[in-house]
Design a protein around this motif. Structure first.
Motif, PDB file in Angstrom:
ATOM      1  N   SER A   1       0.853  -1.203   0.000  1.00 31.06           N
ATOM      2  CA  SER A   1       0.000   0.000   0.000  1.00 31.06           C
ATOM      3  C   SER A   1       0.883   1.246   0.000  1.00 31.06           C
ATOM      4  N   GLU A   2       2.067   1.136   0.599  1.00 25.29           N
ATOM      5  CA  GLU A   2       2.989   2.283   0.589  1.00 25.29           C
ATOM      6  C   GLU A   2       3.389   2.618  -0.850  1.00 25.29           C
ATOM      7  N   LEU A   3       3.705   1.560  -1.607  1.00 31.40           N
ATOM      8  CA  LEU A   3       4.101   1.769  -3.009  1.00 31.40           C
ATOM      9  C   LEU A   3       2.959   2.378  -3.810  1.00 31.40           C
ATOM     10  N   GLU A   4       1.759   1.822  -3.678  1.00 27.98           N
ATOM     11  CA  GLU A   4       0.665   2.325  -4.515  1.00 27.98           C
ATOM     12  C   GLU A   4       0.236   3.732  -4.095  1.00 27.98           C
ATOM     13  N   THR A   5       0.508   4.085  -2.850  1.00 29.78           N
ATOM     14  CA  THR A   5       0.168   5.438  -2.402  1.00 29.78           C
ATOM     15  C   THR A   5       1.212   6.441  -2.887  1.00 29.78           C
ATOM     16  N   GLU A   6       2.474   6.070  -2.788  1.00 27.35           N
ATOM     17  CA  GLU A   6       3.525   7.056  -3.102  1.00 27.35           C
ATOM     18  C   GLU A   6       3.732   7.241  -4.611  1.00 27.35           C
ATOM     19  N   TRP A   7       3.400   6.214  -5.399  1.00 25.60           N
ATOM     20  CA  TRP A   7       3.674   6.319  -6.843  1.00 25.60           C
ATOM     21  C   TRP A   7       2.526   7.034  -7.548  1.00 25.60           C
ATOM     22  N   ASN A   8       2.863   8.038  -8.356  1.00 29.90           N
ATOM     23  CA  ASN A   8       1.824   8.762  -9.083  1.00 29.90           C
ATOM     24  C   ASN A   8       1.986   8.601 -10.579  1.00 29.90           C
ATOM     25  N   TRP A   9       1.023   7.973 -11.204  1.00 28.40           N
ATOM     26  CA  TRP A   9       1.024   7.839 -12.665  1.00 28.40           C
ATOM     27  C   TRP A   9       0.577   9.168 -13.263  1.00 28.40           C
ATOM     28  N   SER A  10       1.201   9.549 -14.368  1.00 33.56           N
ATOM     29  CA  SER A  10       0.864  10.866 -14.912  1.00 33.56           C
ATOM     30  C   SER A  10      -0.276  10.802 -15.930  1.00 33.56           C
ATOM     31  N   GLU A  11      -0.435   9.644 -16.601  1.00 32.71           N
ATOM     32  CA  GLU A  11      -1.459   9.567 -17.650  1.00 32.71           C
ATOM     33  C   GLU A  11      -2.350   8.353 -17.433  1.00 32.71           C
ATOM     34  N   ARG A  12      -3.509   8.397 -18.066  1.00 39.94           N
ATOM     35  CA  ARG A  12      -4.448   7.266 -17.974  1.00 39.94           C
ATOM     36  C   ARG A  12      -3.760   5.972 -18.428  1.00 39.94           C
ATOM     37  N   TYR A  13      -3.025   6.042 -19.540  1.00 40.08           N
ATOM     38  CA  TYR A  13      -2.235   4.908 -20.027  1.00 40.08           C
ATOM     39  C   TYR A  13      -0.768   5.312 -19.961  1.00 40.08           C
ATOM     40  N   ALA A  14      -0.003   4.652 -19.136  1.00 36.50           N
ATOM     41  CA  ALA A  14       1.393   5.068 -18.931  1.00 36.50           C
ATOM     42  C   ALA A  14       2.247   4.749 -20.150  1.00 36.50           C
ATOM     43  N   THR A  15       3.217   5.630 -20.412  1.00 33.17           N
ATOM     44  CA  THR A  15       4.174   5.366 -21.484  1.00 33.17           C
ATOM     45  C   THR A  15       5.179   4.313 -21.013  1.00 33.17           C
ATOM     46  N   GLN A  16       5.853   3.713 -22.008  1.00 29.21           N
ATOM     47  CA  GLN A  16       6.901   2.733 -21.658  1.00 29.21           C
ATOM     48  C   GLN A  16       7.965   3.349 -20.746  1.00 29.21           C
TER      49      GLN A  16
ATOM     50  N   LEU B   1      -3.824  12.202 -15.964  1.00 33.25           N
ATOM     51  CA  LEU B   1      -4.751  11.817 -14.887  1.00 33.25           C
ATOM     52  C   LEU B   1      -5.058  13.023 -14.010  1.00 33.25           C
ATOM     53  N   ASP B   2      -6.301  13.188 -13.694  1.00 33.63           N
ATOM     54  CA  ASP B   2      -6.736  14.290 -12.833  1.00 33.63           C
ATOM     55  C   ASP B   2      -6.389  13.929 -11.378  1.00 33.63           C
ATOM     56  N   PRO B   3      -5.593  14.773 -10.696  1.00 32.33           N
ATOM     57  CA  PRO B   3      -5.170  14.439  -9.327  1.00 32.33           C
ATOM     58  C   PRO B   3      -6.351  14.184  -8.389  1.00 32.33           C
ATOM     59  N   ALA B   4      -7.460  14.881  -8.586  1.00 30.11           N
ATOM     60  CA  ALA B   4      -8.618  14.665  -7.702  1.00 30.11           C
ATOM     61  C   ALA B   4      -9.196  13.258  -7.924  1.00 30.11           C
ATOM     62  N   PHE B   5      -9.224  12.819  -9.209  1.00 28.62           N
ATOM     63  CA  PHE B   5      -9.703  11.464  -9.507  1.00 28.62           C
ATOM     64  C   PHE B   5      -8.758  10.428  -8.897  1.00 28.62           C
ATOM     65  N   VAL B   6      -7.450  10.697  -9.031  1.00 33.52           N
ATOM     66  CA  VAL B   6      -6.464   9.739  -8.497  1.00 33.52           C
ATOM     67  C   VAL B   6      -6.629   9.625  -6.982  1.00 33.52           C
ATOM     68  N   ASP B   7      -6.792  10.763  -6.304  1.00 36.66           N
ATOM     69  CA  ASP B   7      -6.963  10.733  -4.841  1.00 36.66           C
ATOM     70  C   ASP B   7      -8.189   9.911  -4.462  1.00 36.66           C
ATOM     71  N   ALA B   8      -9.276  10.146  -5.191  1.00 36.45           N
ATOM     72  CA  ALA B   8     -10.513   9.427  -4.869  1.00 36.45           C
ATOM     73  C   ALA B   8     -10.332   7.927  -5.130  1.00 36.45           C
ATOM     74  N   PHE B   9      -9.654   7.595  -6.227  1.00 36.59           N
ATOM     75  CA  PHE B   9      -9.421   6.191  -6.568  1.00 36.59           C
ATOM     76  C   PHE B   9      -8.545   5.534  -5.500  1.00 36.59           C
ATOM     77  N   LYS B  10      -7.477   6.272  -5.119  1.00 38.96           N
ATOM     78  CA  LYS B  10      -6.541   5.691  -4.141  1.00 38.96           C
ATOM     79  C   LYS B  10      -7.204   5.537  -2.769  1.00 38.96           C
ATOM     80  N   ALA B  11      -8.130   6.414  -2.461  1.00 40.06           N
ATOM     81  CA  ALA B  11      -8.822   6.304  -1.166  1.00 40.06           C
ATOM     82  C   ALA B  11      -9.578   4.984  -1.084  1.00 40.06           C
ATOM     83  N   ASN B  12      -9.921   4.453  -2.246  1.00 41.89           N
ATOM     84  CA  ASN B  12     -10.672   3.185  -2.306  1.00 41.89           C
ATOM     85  C   ASN B  12      -9.844   2.061  -2.913  1.00 41.89           C
ATOM     86  N   TYR B  13      -8.543   2.215  -2.906  1.00 40.15           N
ATOM     87  CA  TYR B  13      -7.693   1.268  -3.640  1.00 40.15           C
ATOM     88  C   TYR B  13      -7.951  -0.202  -3.249  1.00 40.15           C
TER      89      TYR B  13
END
Ligand code: NAP
Length: 553
Positions: free
Chosen positions: A78-93, A230-242
């Motif tokens: 959970s530490e990893l998934e919380t600290e890592w921030n993806w920048s786009e809906r589909y990540a680049t290589q 990715l919209d930071p507000a969407f990411v926060d909401a998603f992560k709150a329910n990860y």
């Protein structure tokens, strides 16, 4: 990236470990972390210079994941998934590779990995119940357990095209792309292939090249990615329910990408079937899914992969989209797939792929109408005598999928039995995890498991956890040897086929079936019942005392 060859120059000569792992992609990395957590000594061999597996090798322009970043990532920390921030809906290589490096650093994985070592042999000795593993750099190590984390799409297919070796221009493989920047500026570029890799690369190459010729044998269905930051507000909401999202990815009926109950698809609830619905209702639903983008499009009507009538409706919708985008009718026609039901070859996810064919500097060559005669030093000559002069040729011609990486290793099990012989008529496994005759050898996402029909991260974590728990169980109970019983393997192989034959998948002529490799047995390799059903089966096997496996002292 660290120069691991200098950092770890010493060879393993007869060293003994508790477990040997092959491959430092996402599967091997998580395995190493879990095995270490149990206090087991582990050696991991990897052919590349660093971690990342498929994301280490596939660096072609435009490469990005076609699964959404928030789902295509590890869930074990959970530490990893919380600290890592993806920048786009589909990540680049590059972003996914940075993630892999971050994970390797965070969990200090590299100290047990030997890079630039390709495993060449893995032999089991019945008397000592150990595997001996050798590499092309002369390493030789032994362990009671060996785990193949070799990836499903890691061996490039070399296309059988006459004269390929004579090409004197720049020749690039999508799946073995150089680490240095490649410029196409002002060049005449050719791309052979129109699968997922090419469909991502073509729009990017077209923007740079003087002229681009795409050599297409079979058109594929592609849906728009609708990628965006990715919209930071969407990411926060998603992560709150990860945890809830992850649970649904693991237990869902489908491929492990999402759960419509928790994340209602903005395109509307999926239909069970198209029967009884009006054209207008169906079109509106498909339009909604198309506008949201991504591979979930194929789930808009639940029986698309089961019912030819539904499948035709969905395929017609996509063909209409292609014709609406591509201005030249002959090019549009050639881009419309007609030889396979939609979804039976892996659906592609693109950014402006079809739009690219409206560019003045892009030409599509339909190899079905106009086959290649041979590659010459300066271009490609067609059977009708015409010639395409090229400075650069890009091959995006696919992989020897699912079995290729394992069969390139000389794997010998009990009494010297060879894996190549066992799989001569196609892969045979129990659960895609183990094989009769190959004690204490585990596969991560092997043939016979959901693997390539699923979110790979979901399937990788499940197999790693299952394997590590099994090793722990054996140690606790004093078992030195585990192997499936023949009846369990036979039944599983039959079941995998039965499930596949209940779908349209076998009609696809796809790499799922081995159909892209001349001479490869045609066997549908992944398990098509979904990750939730499969996980239940694997859990039940354990609950019933590893039903279908036999233990030995
Ligand atoms: P692919 O889907 O197997 O496509 C290979 C292409 O090369 C096909 O169009 C094939 O045509 C063509 N081809 C092969 N041999 C040829 C020959 N001798 N002459 C002319 N054309 C030839 O391979 P891929 O595009 O690398 O994708 C493989 C899989 O990797 C995907 O399905 C996906 O699972 C995964 N992938 C994922 C991503 C992602 O996450 N974004 C990206 C890339 C790949 P035929 O169809 O006629 O054989």
């Amino acid at each position: 990236m660290s120069n691991t060859a200098e950092k770890y120059p010493q060879r393993d000569e007869g060293k003994r470990f508790d477990v040997i792992v092959v491959g430092a992609g996402f599967a091997g990395m998580y395995l190493l972390h879990r095995l270490r957590g149990m206090g087991l000594t582990t050696r991991l061999y990897e052919a590349g210079h660093s971690v990342g597996g498929t994301w280490y090798w596939n660096r072609y322009p435009g490469a990005r994941c076609d699964a959404e970043s928030l789902a295509y990532s590890y869930s074990f920390s959970s530490e990893l998934e919380t600290e890592w921030n993806w920048s786009e809906r589909y990540a680049t290589q590059p972003e996914i590779l940075r993630y892999a490096e971050h994970v390797a650093d965070k969990f200090d994985l590299k100290r047990d990995i030997r890079f630039e070592r390709r495993v060449t042999r893995a032999h089991y000795d019945d008397r000592s119940s150990t595997w001996t593993v050798e590499t092309d750099r002369g390493d030789r190590a032994t362990a009671p357990f060996c785990v193949m984390a070799t990836g499903c799409l890691s061996v490039p297919q070399e296309p059988q095209i006459a004269g390929l070796k004579e090409f004197a221009g720049n020749l690039y493989w999508a799946s073995r792309w150089p680490h240095q920047p490649v410029s196409f500026a002002g060049q005449r570029v050719g791309v052979i292939g129109t699968g997922s890799s090419a469909i991502q690369a073509i729009p990017v190459i077209a923007e740079q090249a003087g002229h681009l010729t795409v050599f297409q044998r079979t058109p594929n269905f592609s849906v728009p990615a609708c990628n965006a930051p990715l919209d930071p507000a969407f990411v926060d909401a998603f992560k709150a329910n990860y945890p809830a999202h992850r649970r649904n990815h693991r237990l869902g009926m489908g491929a492990g990408f999402g759960d419509l109950q928790i994340e209602p698809h903005p395109g509307g609830p999926a239909l069970e079937t198209a029967a009884g619905k009006s054209q207008t209702e169906i079109r509106a639903l498909l339009e909604g899914y198309w506008r949201i983008g991504g591979a979930n499009f194929i789930g808009a009507i639940a029986d698309t992969m089961l019912n030819p009538d539904t499948n035709r409706i969905v395929a017609d919708f996509v063909r209409d989209k292609i014709r609406a985008v591509v201005k030249d009718p002959a090019t549009a026609d050639a881009l419309c797939p007609t030889s396979h039901p939609i979804g039976t070859k892996r659906i592609c996810v693109d950014s402006a792929y079809y739009e690219t064919y409206n560019r003045a500097n892009v030409k599509l060559v339909n190899l079905r109408a106009d086959p290649i005669d041979r590659v010459m030093h300066n271009g490609i000559r067609m059977k009708d005598g015409s010639f395409h002069e090229l400075d650069t040729l890009v091959l995006a011609t696919g992989f020897d999928a699912m079995t290729g990486a394992l069969l390139r290793i000389d794997v010998r099990g009990s009494n010297g039995a060879s894996l190549a012989q066992k799989w001569a008529a196609g892969p045979r496994t129990y659960l895609g995890i183990g094989m009769v005759g190959f004690p204490n050898l585990f596969m991560i996402t092997g043939p016979g498991s959901p693997s390539v029909l699923s979110n790979m991260l979901v399937s990788i974590e499940q197999h790693v956890d299952w394997t590590v728990d099994c090793v722990e169980y054996m140690r606790k109970h004093g078992h030195r040897r585990i192997e499936p019983v023949p009846a369990a393997e036979d039944q599983w192989v039959d079941h995998v086929n039965e499930v596949a034959n209940g779908t349209l998948f076998p009609q696809g002529g796809s790499w799922y079936l081995g159909a892209n490799i001349p001479g490869k047995p045609r066997v549908f390799m992944p398990y098509a019942a979904g990750v939730g059903v499969y996980r239940e089966i694997c859990d039940r096997v354990v609950a019933n005392g590893y039903e279908g496996f036999s233990f030995g002292a």
